[in-house]
Design an enzyme around this catalytic site. Sequence first.
Site, PDB file in Angstrom:
ATOM      1  CD  GLU A  94      40.519  43.504  38.143  1.00  0.00           C
ATOM      2  OE1 GLU A  94      40.985  43.178  37.034  1.00  0.00           O
ATOM      3  OE2 GLU A  94      41.081  44.317  38.906  1.00  0.00           O
ATOM      4  CD  GLU A 143      44.125  49.024  34.009  1.00  0.00           C
ATOM      5  OE1 GLU A 143      43.095  49.415  34.587  1.00  0.00           O
ATOM      6  OE2 GLU A 143      44.704  47.950  34.298  1.00  0.00           O
TER       7      GLU A 143
END
Lengths: 493, 493
Positions: free
Chosen positions: A263, A292
Site C-alpha cells: 500500500e 498496481e
Amino acid sequence: MTTSYLKLKGHFAQISHFEHFSALGDWDQATMMPMGGSEGRSDAMATLAGHIHGLRTAPWLLDEINNAESEPLTARERANLREMKYQCQQSIAVPQALVEAKTKAAYQCENAWREQRKNNDWSGFKPNLENVMALVREEAGHRAALTGLSPYDTLLDKFEPGMRAATLETTFAGLRSTLPSLIQQILNKQASEPVIQLDGTFDIGAQEKIGRELMTLLGFDFNQGRLDVSSHPFCGGVPGDVRLTTRYREDDFTGALLGIIHETGHARYEQGLPLALRGQPAGLARSMGIHESQSLFFEMQLAASKPFIELITPIINRNLGRDFSADALVNLYTRVKPGLIRVDADEVTYPCHILLRFDAEKALMDGSLTVADLPDFWSAGMQELLGINTDGDYRNGCMQDIHWTLGELGYFPSYTLGAMYAAQLRFAMEKTLGPLEQTIGQGRLAEVFAWLEQHIWSLGSLMDTDSLIKAATGESLNFHYLEQHLRQRYLGE
Amino acid sequence: MTTSYLKLKGHFAQISHFEHFSALGDWDQATMMPMGGSEGRSDAMATLAGHIHGLRTAPWLLDEINNAESEPLTARERANLREMKYQCQQSIAVPQALVEAKTKAAYQCENAWREQRKNNDWSGFKPNLENVMALVREEAGHRAALTGLSPYDTLLDKFEPGMRAATLETTFAGLRSTLPSLIQQILNKQASEPVIQLDGTFDIGAQEKIGRELMTLLGFDFNQGRLDVSSHPFCGGVPGDVRLTTRYREDDFTGALLGIIHETGHARYEQGLPLALRGQPAGLARSMGIHESQSLFFEMQLAASKPFIELITPIINRNLGRDFSADALVNLYTRVKPGLIRVDADEVTYPCHILLRFDAEKALMDGSLTVADLPDFWSAGMQELLGINTDGDYRNGCMQDIHWTLGELGYFPSYTLGAMYAAQLRFAMEKTLGPLEQTIGQGRLAEVFAWLEQHIWSLGSLMDTDSLIKAATGESLNFHYLEQHLRQRYLGE
C-alpha cells in the site's frame, strides 16, 4: 483566450472537492464507522455519487470541451482537456439513477459482506451480490450501446483505459502456458530448502511500529497520510492526505508488513502526483494497472529482494524482540505455495488467482455464468489452476474479495498488468542505475524513488498508458519481463 | 394531495445527505486528519458548504413551501414545513460566496489555531481571527438587513431561535448579581472541607476504559457511535453514528471523565431524536440551549451528584487500581474554584465565563471592541468576574475556545441557557419520579432517560423552544431553578 478551458478547470476542481468526501466516506466506512451508521452512510454516498455524476454530465460540458479544443492551450492543458473529455464521455454513458442505485446496492452489499464473510454465509451474501451484478450488467450494457465495445471491455476501460479483453487474453495466454510448469519447477527446488516455522505470537502494537518504520524508510510522508486497520487492506484518501490500511494477525507478522509495503507503493504514487495539477483530471494516477505496478514494485521488486530484507531484518528483530536471520526471512518471503487467498499469495501463484477472476468476470458479464453457479465455477478453477479444493469454503473462495461487492468488475486484471509493468520498469531502471539488488544493497533507495517519480509519479495522466510505458521503458507492455524476473529470483536463471 | 410537501421532503433529505459529509469532515479534521490534509479539506468543505447553501436557497423553494402550506398536512408535517421555512429564510439571508469564504477562513483559522494555541502564539492567531470576524460581521449585517434584528441578535437566532440579547441580558442580570456572593459563600464553606490531591499518573488506556463503561451505564449505543480524542471535546457525527470526543491528562482523570459524561448527554439526545423524522428539519435537535441542557443534565444534575459518584466509584477504582472513597470523589467533583479554563470550570463559576464571552461577542459585533483589544478586554473581565489575572496568557485566555475560530459567535450563551434548562427540567422531573438523588441511588437511571426521551429527545424540533419547555416543565425559562440547584447542592439550603 482560454475562457472555456478555465471554466472547465474550475468545474473539475469542484468535482474533485466532492470526490474528496467520497474518498473520506469510503475510508471511514472501512476503518472507523460503527455498523449502525451504514444506512445513513449508504444513503449519503448514493446522493453524493449521483451529484458527482451530474457534474460530470452537465449538459453544457461537451460543448465547452469542444470550444476549448480550439483555444491556444499548452501541451499540459491539452492533456488535461483530453482527460476531461474522457471522464465526461465515460459518465454520460450511464444514467444518473443507475449510478445512484448501484452505489447504494454496492454499499449495502459490502457492509453486510463484512459480517457474512466471517460467517461463511453464502446464502445471505448471494442475493446481495446478484443485486449488484444485475446493476453492473445494466451499466455495462449502457456503455456498450454507446461505445460499440463488448460489455466487459467497457468495464475494463474504466480501470485500464484502452485495454481490451482480447489483448488481455493474448497476454495472459503466455502466463497460462508458462506458469503451471514454472510453479512446479519452483516447488521442486524449494522442497529441499529450509524454511522456518513462525512460532508464538507477535504483538500487534509491535507489528504496527515496524510498519510505520518501513513506511518511513520507503519515504511515506506521515504529515500527508495515515496508517489504520481494515478487514481488506487498501490505499485511499486524497493526494494530500493518503490513507492506507492493513490487517494484523497475532500468529504471523509477514502478511501485515508486506501489505503495508504494497500500500505504501500506492501511497507514494499518490503523494508524488503533480502538485500543479492537483484536483484536475490530468493530475490523477494514470490507470489501475500503473497504480498496481507501483505497489507491486514496492512489494515484489523491492521488498522481497534479499538486500532489502537484510536492510529491514534489524527493524523487525528489534521491535518483536526476536532474532531472525535475514536468510530465514528471505526464505519466508520468497516461499511459493499455492493457497486459497489472493492477497496472501506469493508473486508466482498470484497470476493464477487473477486468471480465475478474469474468466469468471467475463462469464458473469456475457451471461454464461450466474451468481448461483459461481461457487462451483470457483472450485473448478482453483482445482485446475492451483490444484486446490475449495468446495463449501466460500469465505476463502468467491467471498474473499471486496471488489465484486462494490460492483467493481474489470479491476482484477490490473493486478497482473501491474506485476508485468513493475518487472518491465525494473529492467528499464537498471539501464541507468545498475542492478536493482545492488542499488538497494548500497542503500541508494532514494535513487529508485527518484526514477519512479520522474518516469511515473510526476506524469500523472499527462500521457496515455502505452505512451507512458514506452517513454519509461522504450517499449510497450511485454509479459516476458515478469517471466524473466520470476525465473531469475526463484530459479536463479 | 401533498405534492409540494413531498417534493420538499425529498429535497431536505438530499440536504441532510450532504450535511452527513460536512459532519464527517468536521469530525475527521479534529480527530484523524494529518496536518498536510488541511488545505485540501478546507477547499472541499468550502465547496460543500456552498453547495448546501445553494440547496437551501434554491429559487423555487419558498414558492413550494408556500404551496405546501395550503396542502392537507398532519400536525407533524406542518411542524416540519415550519422548520423548512425557517432554515430556508436563514440561508437566503446570506450570499453563497460569503458562506464559502467564511467556511474556508474558519477552517484555516481553526487548523492553524490547533498549533498556535499550544505555542501561546497570539500574533500568529490574531490576523486569522480578524479575517473570520470580518466575515462574521458581514454575515450578521446581511441577516440584520433582512430581519430588522440587530446583528448580534441574528447570530443568537442561529443557535437559539427566538432568543434575543435583551432577553439574555435580563436573565443573565440575575446571575450577574447573584453569583459573586454565592461563589464567595461556597468558597468560605468549602475552605474547611477536606479535598484530596491527585497524585501519581493515571494510565490513559485505563481512563478510556472507564469512559466507555460510563457511556454504557448512561445508555450510549456503541453500535451507533464512537469515542475518540480531540484537542477540544465535542459531540459530532449524525444521529445514527454519533461521534464524541474527549481529551486525556495523565495527571488528572476527572476532567476527561466529566467531559465524556457531558458529551454522552449530547449523544443520547442525538441518538434519541425521532427516527421517523431522520434527515428532516423537524427531526433535528431543538436548539443549542436545549442540546446543552441535555449534556449539562448528564454532567451536573446526574454525574456530580453524590449517589451517582457512589455508583461509579468502583468502576474508577477497578480500572485505575486505586482506592478512592466515594466521599473524596464527591468533594473533588463538587469543588468550586475560580479558574482560567471554561471547559474545566465547575458549574458555579461556569456562568462567569459565559458572561465574559457574551459581553465580548456583543462588543465585537457592535464595533465597540476590536480583535486587537480582545486580550485586554479578557483580562479586565476575568479580573472583575473571577478575580483572576490572565495578562499574556493567551492560550488559557481568549485563545482557549474553538468557537470563534470557526466563526461561531452567538453560541456561548447556549451553555448557560442549557444549565438553566437542565435545572428546570430536573425539578419538573422530580414531580413524577421523586427526588433525583433518590432515583439515582435506587439505580433507576432508565426512568430518568425515559423521562428525557419522552419530554425532549423524541420531540426533535416539533415544537418551538418555549413550547417545549412549557410542555415539559409547566412554565417558561426561569433562572431561579439554577440558583436553587446551586444553593441546594453547595450550601445545603
